[in-house]
Design an enzyme around this catalytic site. Structure first.
Site, short mmCIF file in Angstrom:
data_model
loop_
_atom_site.label_atom_id
_atom_site.label_comp_id
_atom_site.label_asym_id
_atom_site.label_seq_id
_atom_site.Cartn_x
_atom_site.Cartn_y
_atom_site.Cartn_z
N ARG A 1 81.82 130.89 88.30
CA ARG A 1 82.01 129.50 88.69
C ARG A 1 83.39 129.03 88.24
O ARG A 1 84.10 129.78 87.57
CB ARG A 1 80.88 128.60 88.15
CG ARG A 1 80.42 129.05 86.79
CD ARG A 1 80.44 128.08 85.68
NE ARG A 1 81.42 127.07 85.72
CZ ARG A 1 82.57 127.11 85.04
NH1 ARG A 1 82.91 128.15 84.31
NH2 ARG A 1 83.41 126.10 85.10
N GLY A 2 83.75 127.79 88.63
CA GLY A 2 85.11 127.31 88.37
C GLY A 2 85.95 127.64 89.60
O GLY A 2 85.94 128.80 90.06
N ALA A 3 86.65 126.63 90.12
CA ALA A 3 87.28 126.78 91.44
C ALA A 3 88.16 128.04 91.57
O ALA A 3 87.97 128.83 92.52
CB ALA A 3 88.07 125.51 91.77
N ARG B 1 79.61 127.65 98.24
CA ARG B 1 79.90 126.42 97.48
C ARG B 1 80.99 125.66 98.24
O ARG B 1 82.17 126.04 98.18
CB ARG B 1 80.32 126.75 96.04
CG ARG B 1 79.21 127.47 95.27
CD ARG B 1 79.33 127.31 93.78
NE ARG B 1 79.14 125.95 93.33
CZ ARG B 1 79.46 125.55 92.11
NH1 ARG B 1 79.97 126.40 91.23
NH2 ARG B 1 79.27 124.30 91.74
N ASP C 1 88.28 120.63 91.64
CA ASP C 1 87.77 121.57 92.66
C ASP C 1 88.46 121.39 93.99
O ASP C 1 88.51 122.30 94.81
CB ASP C 1 86.26 121.41 92.82
CG ASP C 1 85.55 122.15 91.71
OD1 ASP C 1 85.50 121.62 90.59
OD2 ASP C 1 85.12 123.29 91.96
N ASN D 1 85.78 116.78 91.16
CA ASN D 1 85.57 117.62 89.97
C ASN D 1 84.12 117.40 89.51
O ASN D 1 83.39 116.58 90.10
CB ASN D 1 86.57 117.28 88.87
CG ASN D 1 86.59 118.34 87.76
OD1 ASN D 1 86.66 119.52 88.05
ND2 ASN D 1 86.51 117.92 86.51
O1 MRU Z 1 80.19 123.79 89.16
P1 MRU Z 1 81.33 124.45 88.44
O2 MRU Z 1 80.99 124.92 87.07
O3 MRU Z 1 81.95 125.54 89.28
O4 MRU Z 1 82.41 123.29 88.29
C1 MRU Z 1 83.63 123.58 87.67
C2 MRU Z 1 84.52 122.41 87.57
O5 MRU Z 1 84.19 121.31 87.94
C3 MRU Z 1 85.91 122.68 87.06
O6 MRU Z 1 86.43 121.54 86.43
C4 MRU Z 1 86.83 123.03 88.24
O7 MRU Z 1 86.26 124.01 89.06
C5 MRU Z 1 88.16 123.51 87.77
S1 MRU Z 1 88.05 125.09 86.95
C6 MRU Z 1 89.63 125.48 86.46
#
Ligand code: MRU
Length: 345
Positions: free
Chosen positions: A44-46, A87, A235, A245
Site C-alpha cells: 500500500r501507499g501510492a 485501488r 494519493d 490522502n
Molecule cells: O490506503 P493506503 O495505506 O494505501 O493510504 C496511504 C496514504 O494515504 C499515503 O499517505 C499516500 O499513499 C502517500 S504514500 C507515500
C-alpha cells in the site's frame, strides 16, 4: 527494508497487513496474485502501489503462454485493467500501468523473451527512479523543518509506502539525519492503523523520537500549542492543488489552518494528475465496511452495523502551505511542463 523483490520470475511482496508482528513475504507468480495483494492492502501507499503494478504487468508477460502478438496484447490489456481497478484513488498505480503499456508498445514485434526482459527492466527502472525521487523530496523538504520541531504526520508515507526512503516520512528522516531535534506525533490512522502499525515501526527503527496518539487527539495537541507543523503524503494531487490522502487528512489541514501552523504535502510528480481540474473530480475508493466493524479481525460493534468507509478524503489547495516534490517546493498554478509523463527508456 525491502517492500518488493523480484526473484526467479516471482514477485515477493512484504505483507504489510501482518506488520509489525510478522515479517513475511507473499510469493506472486501470477499478476492476479499481485492484484489481490494490492486490493487487500498487503502492499500500500501510492508510490509502492505503482511499483507493484509495474511488476504485476511484467509478471503477466511471464504468465502468457501463447505465441501470437495480438493475443499477448489482449492478455496484457486485461492484466492492466485488473491491476488498475484494484485501488482507484492512487494515481501512481494508473501512471505506472500506462508507462508499462507504452514500453510494451515499443517492444511489439520482439520475441516473448525480449518483451519479458524489457517489461521487467522497465519495472525495475520505475522502482529505482522512485528511490531517487524520495531522496530529492526528502532533501528539499528537510529545509522546511526547524529545530526543535514537533511534527504531526499521518498514515504511513515511509519506506513501506514507497519502497524508497519515503515522502513525508522521508522528509522527517532526512531532517533527523541532519541532526535536527524532532518529535513526531503519529495518529493511529483508523481503520487500518497504518500509523500505529507501520509509521511508529519505521520511526523506531530509525531512532526518531515519537508519540502515538489516537486520531481524535490531534485537535487537543494543536490547542495546547504542541504542534509546529504538519506534513503528509498524497494519493492524487489535481491541477488546482486539491489532493486526496488518507481519510482524516482534511481534519488535520483544517486544524493546522485554524491554529496557523504550516501544512505541507510531500509527493513525487507521479502523484500529480493534471488531467483532473479539482478535488471533487477524484474518484474516492470506498472499502469493505468490516474494516471499520473490526479491529484485527475482532468485531467491535454488531454484525452488519451500517458503515461508511471511504479510504481517502479531499483537502482543498487553500489549506496547503507547499507541495514538496523531487523538483523542489511548489505552489499552484503548476507548470504544465513538469508533468511530461514519458518514460525515458
Ligand atoms: O490506503 P493506503 O495505506 O494505501 O493510504 C496511504 C496514504 O494515504 C499515503 O499517505 C499516500 O499513499 C502517500 S504514500 C507515500
Amino acid at each position: 527494508m525491502e517492500v518488493l523483490r523480484w526473484e526467479k520470475n516471482c514477485l515477493l511482496i512484504l505483507d504489510q497487513s501482518e506488520l509489525p508482528q510478522n515479517t513475511h513475504f507473499i510469493e506472486c507468480t501470477h499478476y492476479r496474485q499481485v492484484a489481490q495483494a494490492i486490493q487487500e492492502m498487503k502492499v500500500r501507499g501510492a508510490p509502492a502501489l505503482g511499483a507493484a503494478a509495474a511488476f504485476g504487468l511484467a509478471l503477466s508477460a511471464f504468465n502468457f503462454t501463447g505465441n501470437e502478438g495480438s493475443t499477448f496484447e489482449r492478455f496484457l490489456l486485461e492484466a492492466a485493467q485488473t491491476l488498475r481497478a484494484t485501488r482507484p484513488t492512487a494515481v501512481n498505480l494508473n501512471w505506472a500501468v500506462e508507462k508499462m503499456l507504452k514500453v510494451s508498445h515499443k517492444l511489439s514485434g520482439k520475441t516473448l523473451a525480449q518483451i519479458r526482459e524489457g517489461l521487467l527492466e522497465a519495472a525495475h527502472q520505475i522502482l529505482m527512479e522512485q528511490r531517487e525521487q524520495d531522496e530529492q523530496i526528502s532533501s528539499f523538504g528537510a529545509v522546511l523543518i526547524p529545530s526543535p520541531a514537533r511534527v504531526l504526520t499521518y498514515c504511513n508515507t515511509g519506506a513501506l509506502a514507497t519502497a524508497g526512503l519515503g515522502t513525508a516520512l522521508g522528509v522527517i528522516f532526512k531532517a533527523h539525519q541532519q541532526g535536527k531535534e524532532i518529535h513526531v506525533y503519529v495518529p493511529e490512522t483508523r481503520p487500518v492503523l497504518q500509523g500505529a502499525r507501520l509509521t511508529v515501526w519505521e520511526l523506531k527503527q530509525r531512532g526518531v523520537p515519537f508519540t502515538l496518539i489516537t486520531d481524535n487527539t490531534a485537535g487537543s495537541l494543536f490547542a495546547q500549542g504542541k504542534i509546529d507543523l504538519v506534513i503528509v503524503g498524497a494519493d492524487r494531487i489535481v491541477a488546482n492543488g486539491d489532493f486526496a490522502n488518507k481519510i482524516g487528512t482534511y481534519n488535520l489541514a483544517v486544524l493546522a489552518a485554524y491554529h496557523r501552523r504550516p501544512f505541507y504535502v510531500a509527493a513525487p510528480l507521479s502523484t500529480f494528475d493534471p488531467n483532473l481540474k479539482k478535488g471533487e473530480d477524484i474518484p474516492v475508493e470506498i472499502r469493505n465496511p468490516d474494516e471499520v466493524r473490526k479491529i484485527k479481525g475482532s468485531l467491535i460493534t454488531y454484525e452488519n452495523c451500517p458503515v461508511f468507509n471511504p479510504s481517502f478524503d479531499i483537502t482543498p489547495h487553500e489549506l496547503v502551505s507547499g507541495y514538496i516534490t523531487e523538483r523542489g517546493i511548489m505552489k499552484p498554478p503548476f507548470n504544465d511542463a513538469l508533468f511530461s509523463r514519458d518514460l525515458a527508456l
